[in-house]
Design a protein around this motif. Sequence first.
Motif, mmCIF file in Angstrom:
data_model
loop_
_atom_site.group_PDB
_atom_site.id
_atom_site.type_symbol
_atom_site.label_atom_id
_atom_site.label_comp_id
_atom_site.label_asym_id
_atom_site.label_seq_id
_atom_site.Cartn_x
_atom_site.Cartn_y
_atom_site.Cartn_z
ATOM 1 N N ILE A 1 0.815 -1.112 -0.170
ATOM 2 C CA ILE A 1 0.226 -0.062 -0.085
ATOM 3 C C ILE A 1 0.830 1.210 0.087
ATOM 4 C CG2 ILE A 1 -1.740 1.226 1.782
ATOM 5 C CD1 ILE A 1 -3.191 -1.309 1.795
ATOM 6 N N ALA B 1 1.395 2.622 -3.414
ATOM 7 C CA ALA B 1 0.500 3.012 -4.113
ATOM 8 C C ALA B 1 1.164 5.165 -3.781
ATOM 9 C CB ALA B 1 0.019 2.494 -3.116
ATOM 10 N N MET B 2 1.318 5.053 -2.911
ATOM 11 C CA MET B 2 2.101 6.346 -2.531
ATOM 12 C C MET B 2 2.693 6.816 -3.727
ATOM 13 S SD MET B 2 2.941 7.450 1.143
ATOM 14 C CE MET B 2 2.223 9.023 2.091
ATOM 15 N N SER C 1 -9.078 5.654 -0.334
ATOM 16 C CA SER C 1 -8.422 4.801 0.278
ATOM 17 C C SER C 1 -6.728 5.162 -0.575
ATOM 18 C CB SER C 1 -8.514 3.000 -0.202
ATOM 19 O OG SER C 1 -7.708 3.086 0.502
ATOM 20 N N THR C 2 -7.222 6.194 0.548
ATOM 21 C CA THR C 2 -5.016 6.678 0.823
ATOM 22 C C THR C 2 -4.447 6.312 1.016
ATOM 23 O OG1 THR C 2 -5.302 9.352 1.890
ATOM 24 C CG2 THR C 2 -5.953 9.422 -0.739
ATOM 25 N N PRO C 3 -3.088 5.533 1.059
ATOM 26 C CA PRO C 3 -1.791 5.248 1.997
ATOM 27 C C PRO C 3 -1.487 6.633 2.867
ATOM 28 C CG PRO C 3 -1.206 5.280 -0.463
ATOM 29 C CD PRO C 3 -2.599 6.115 -0.456
ATOM 30 N N PHE C 4 -1.609 7.789 2.716
ATOM 31 C CA PHE C 4 -1.024 8.917 3.014
ATOM 32 C C PHE C 4 -2.452 8.927 4.783
ATOM 33 C CE2 PHE C 4 -2.083 13.007 5.058
ATOM 34 C CZ PHE C 4 -0.825 13.188 5.583
ATOM 35 N N ILE D 1 -4.677 5.704 5.706
ATOM 36 C CA ILE D 1 -4.035 4.671 5.640
ATOM 37 C C ILE D 1 -3.167 4.862 7.568
ATOM 38 C CG2 ILE D 1 -3.278 2.509 6.036
ATOM 39 C CD1 ILE D 1 -4.864 2.761 3.795
#
Lengths: 242, 301
Positions: A80, A83-84, A117-120, A122
């Motif tokens: 994940i 993905a950022m 859904s953003t890595p930041f 999470i």
Amino acid sequence: MAVSATNTSLDVTRGAMLPGAALVDNFIMLTQSQNISGAMANSFKYAIILTAVSLCVCSLAGYGFEIFHDKGKDIVMGIILLAMMVPFAATMIPLFQMFSKAGLLNTTAGFILPTISTPFLIMLFRQSARSFPHDIIEAARIDGLNEFQIFFKMFFPTMRSTYAAAMTITFMNAWNNYLWPKVIMTDQESITMPMLVANLTEGYVTDYGVLMLGVLLCTIPTIIIFFILQKSFAEGITGAVK
Amino acid sequence: MSREKTKKNGKITLSKKQNIAGWAFLTPAAILIAVMSFIPMFRALLLSFKTGVGNNLKWAGVFNYQRLALDTVFIQALKNNFIYLIIQVPIMLLLALVLASMLNNKHLRLKGLFRTAIFLPCATSLVSYAIIFRSMFAVDGFVNTILIKLGVLEIGYNFLAHPNSARLVIILALIWRWTGYNMVFYLAGLQNIEYSIYEAAMIDGASAIKTFFKITVPLLKPTILLTAIMSTNGTLQLFDESVNLTNGGPANATITMSHYIYNLSFKYVPNFGYAAAMSYLILILVAVLALIQMKVGDRRD
């Protein structure tokens, strides 16, 4: 900026520093030439729905990654985080193709899906879950609460400042997002405030008074959100970035 | 012995149960990221080897990548992205760091006011601030009016019509907008440094500059790394400013890669394959730069 909104175009370019009397005229011009109430309503709708869904999904995930972490989940977290690094430009065209096939152009779902859904976020929630005492979770388990009840009844209320920080960031990003709505909102009915403001500058003559009023109306909501949540925002970020 | 065994068994089922619950927590987010980031990434890779107009695509091998090397607009866009990156990111991060350490001083008055004032630009919409900067730097705009009144210039200078001054305006705008954002991260990081270290340094007679470089910078290194990667990422994907401040002009002199990709896909005759090839180059650049930054960040440990 606020001053310019009250002046006529000519005065603005001359650099008028005092409030003028053209605010009402500018407002009438703006409402007549552009679908401002529609754009405002769209922007609010998209941003609020996105913020609510995104906070829910990302906080669940962040909590899950931290509290139940094991090797498998750590690997998923690593992916994940990768993905950022993916720039939006790289996914934009396939996403546009996927969404136009699925009939999601000009819809709220189309606006929110790529950024729910953003890595930041999470990561933000994972960091804040780290400071959540495990004793409380153990105690709640013994009292017979299931994992989701623990999340909603214990974690959610105690992490209010993290939620406020996440809310501020997500709302601002959603409100200010320009590239993605520009791509998928092909219909004039579905445009957002930033798009409307950008449209004001197209054409040969730009009415600066009207433009500044548009800019002002586009900026006020995020500033209000920022001022309301400012204190918890600072706390939330402080608790999360370590 | 048997008691231990049952205890162990009980634990396994319990941890299994928790394991399942854990996966339930993170599945929605993971699926969304897979569908919205990784699948499109893969499709973009396939797309980058195809050519054609709109959706009529056929295989073309590495044709798109060869074409990139000869595309002068693309090379200009690449150069611009790097100019913004090399000039703007270090200035902004240093400025944010200095401001954050100043605001961390316990004896400073009106701290809240300063903090809000510096962060406030982040609350303005990207499109709005780009437009404001454009009107400020217009021939008859605010900046020219002041310069003329001060006697620096005789007639208004068209900042946005000359490549270098237009780039300068974009860089100024970026610094104005994002310094406060990065400062918040540094301020948060500074909260974790014991204030007594600073007091001890002050008693030992260290100057403010010395404490900044010997204490603040080394201790904030993880945060600096995070903001450097985020800023690099953001600069390489710059779009709003390029579109609304200069519209890529004059004559594509300030265009960014994202802006060019948008133009290729949605403004000109759509050429998705070529645009996808370009977007893959950005992806590789971002990944390589992030890797370098992480390596550099690790080495000093």
